[in-house]
Design an enzyme around this catalytic site. Structure first.
Site, short mmCIF file in Angstrom:
data_model
loop_
_atom_site.label_atom_id
_atom_site.label_comp_id
_atom_site.label_asym_id
_atom_site.label_seq_id
_atom_site.Cartn_x
_atom_site.Cartn_y
_atom_site.Cartn_z
N THR A 21 16.58 -13.77 49.34
CA THR A 21 15.94 -14.36 50.51
C THR A 21 16.65 -13.85 51.76
OG1 THR A 21 15.39 -16.35 49.26
CG2 THR A 21 15.32 -16.49 51.66
N CYS B 95 19.09 -23.60 48.45
CA CYS B 95 17.93 -22.89 49.01
C CYS B 95 17.40 -23.52 50.28
CB CYS B 95 16.82 -22.81 47.95
SG CYS B 95 17.18 -21.70 46.58
N ARG C 201 25.87 -27.80 45.65
CA ARG C 201 25.82 -27.25 47.00
C ARG C 201 24.93 -28.12 47.88
NH1 ARG C 201 23.93 -21.23 45.93
NH2 ARG C 201 22.77 -22.35 44.30
#
Length: 466
Positions: free
Chosen positions: A128, A270, A340
């Site tokens: 990404t 993400c 995360r």
């Protein structure tokens, strides 16, 4: 007629979350896969058959791929020379300032690969990246290789907890190309032949559109989560029930139930990163309206955690100082050991900072949580986490927590006080067992309708993120 070469060998550069799943699935499907990582310890671990991440279905696919001999690991870019297609799956973390996306690993991987490219080889970006990166990578790679190297940007759309299934059967394949070349497209099609044969939609666009396809998708999902949490603030202050409201909104086919469950907001590797990266790029481009919207989405997401902390303080009488608090959940979502940007851990840390004695339990993520937040205390079982607690917080929606018997657990705690940070436990069931049940955005009298509503809309019991 120009017939493209048959693709039988590919490389996967980067064996993080994306790369290891991609490599295992492609090898299991029949391709020879050369997987590279700069970390010798990780390569050695993978070569010995030990996975560094927990992901449903990955161990089975990885074992098949490795035992077939089609999946091998290396730290040397020269070993990638036989590959006709190279997949860039390196990490793109947030930069040191916490906003823009750090693409240094993408450029580093591309330049290290340049001397080892076969004449017909192509590079497929799966990482990404901000809009504009693919064209810059193609220019840098072509200059380093001394020839025009075809670069296709095909962002992944996998969800943690569903990564194997999403790689085997993706919702769509997006090919971003600098120019449409039938040979290049045919080679990418060969890599993803099983997915295309299964009916996966395929769209060919320019580089910039492909890059935005991923970041815009995650930004939209983040916006949907933050929208319902903003609505929860209104519900909390007006006496309305955000869970009932979500049920009503989700029945509109234009809206749907997914990502419309109020709670702690989104986390993981993400959505927060992609949202911030998109925000930073929008600011750089002067897209002020987009930047303002994305900034507020991020702010609402942070406030969702603060709201739960405030609710916890309220439930124990105005101060958590010296209170024993049990936190059920450390992973950012069920089905993964990834902590995360975990909202659950953030709430636990904030309560500890206010003086609470916090004990955390998670079915899968305890080791990663200990490394991320060593100052917290951790328990191997729900029972040991909740023993003698003044307050219990349900912060990650694991099935194991759904199965808890509130009567049995009530015998272990000092006070039967529960905050459902994911709005997925049965308030009726817990209240009947003598617990004071609270969830931000839900009035105290809302419990009677829960059973009827959940029977009508079972989708409300599932909350997933990208």
């Amino acid at each position: 007629m120009n017939v493209p070469p048959t693709v039988d060998t590919v490389s996967v550069i980067g064996t993080g979350y994306l790369g290891i799943v991609q490599a295992a699935v492609l090898a299991e499907q029949g391709l020879r896969v050369l997987a590279l990582d700069r970390d010798p310890e990780r390569v050695d671990t993978l070569a010995r058959g030990i996975l560094p991440i927990a992901e449903p279905g990955l161990e089975e696919v990885f074992t098949i791929a490795r035992e077939s001999g089609r999946l091998t690991f290396t730290t040397d870019h020269a070993d990638l020379a036989p590959a006709q297609v190279h997949l860039l799956c390196v990490g793109t973390p947030q930069s040191a300032d916490g906003h823009a996306t750090d693409t240094s690993s993408v450029f580093g991987a591309a330049l290290a690969l340049a001397p080892h490219l076969r004449p017909e080889a192509i590079v497929v970006g799966r990482s990404t990246v901000p809009v504009g990166t693919a064209a810059a990578v193609q220019a840098a790679l072509s200059a380093a290789a001394g020839r025009d190297v075809a670069v296709v940007w095909s962002p992944e759309f996998v969800r943690q907890g569903c990564a194997v299934a999403d790689t085997q059967r993706p919702s769509r394949l997006v090919y971003g190309v600098g120019r449409a070349c039938p040979t290049t497209l045919a080679m990418v099609d060969e890599v993803f032949a099983p997915q295309l044969a299964a009916g996966t939609p395929r769209i060919v666009v320019d580089h910039a559109t492909a890059e935005l396809a991923k970041q815009a998708a995650n930004a939209f999902l983040a916006t949907k989560v933050s929208f319902v949490n903003a609505v929860a603030e209104v519900c909390e202050r007006s006496g309305a029930d955000v869970k009932a409201l979500s049920a009503a909104l989700g029945l509109d086919p234009r809206i749907g139930h997914q990502f419309l469950s109020a709670g702690l907001g989104f986390g993981g590797g993400c959505l927060p990163k992609d949202l911030n990266g998109f925000l930073a790029r929008a600011q750089e481009c002067g897209a002020d309206s987009a930047a303002a919207l994305l900034h507020e989405v991020a702010q609402v997401n942070q406030r969702a955690r603060t709201d739960v902390v405030d609710l916890a303080v309220e439930m124990v009488g105005g101060s958590v100082q010296g209170r024993r608090v049990a936190v059920l959940g450390a992973a950012f979502k069920p089905g993964t050991d990834d902590v995360r940007e975990s909202p659950a851990l953030r709430v636990a840390v904030e309560l500890q900072a206010l003086g609470a004695d916090v004990m955390v339990h998670d079915p899968l993520a305890l080791d990663n949580a200990r490394r991320a937040q060593p100052s917290l205390r951790y328990a191997e079982t729900v029972e040991s986490a909740c023993w003698g607690s003044d307050l219990t917080l349900h912060l990650t929606d694991w099935p194991e927590f759904q199965a808890i018997d509130p009567v049995d657990l009530g015998r272990l705690v000092r006070r039967r006080c529960l905050i459902d940070g994911r709005h997925t436990l049965s308030s009726e069931r817990w209240s009947a067992a003598g617990w004071s049940y609270r969830a931000f955005g839900r009035p105290l009298a809302a419990t009677a309708l829960d059973a009827e509503r959940e029977a009508l809309v079972p989708e409300l019991r599932t909350w997933s993120t990208a």
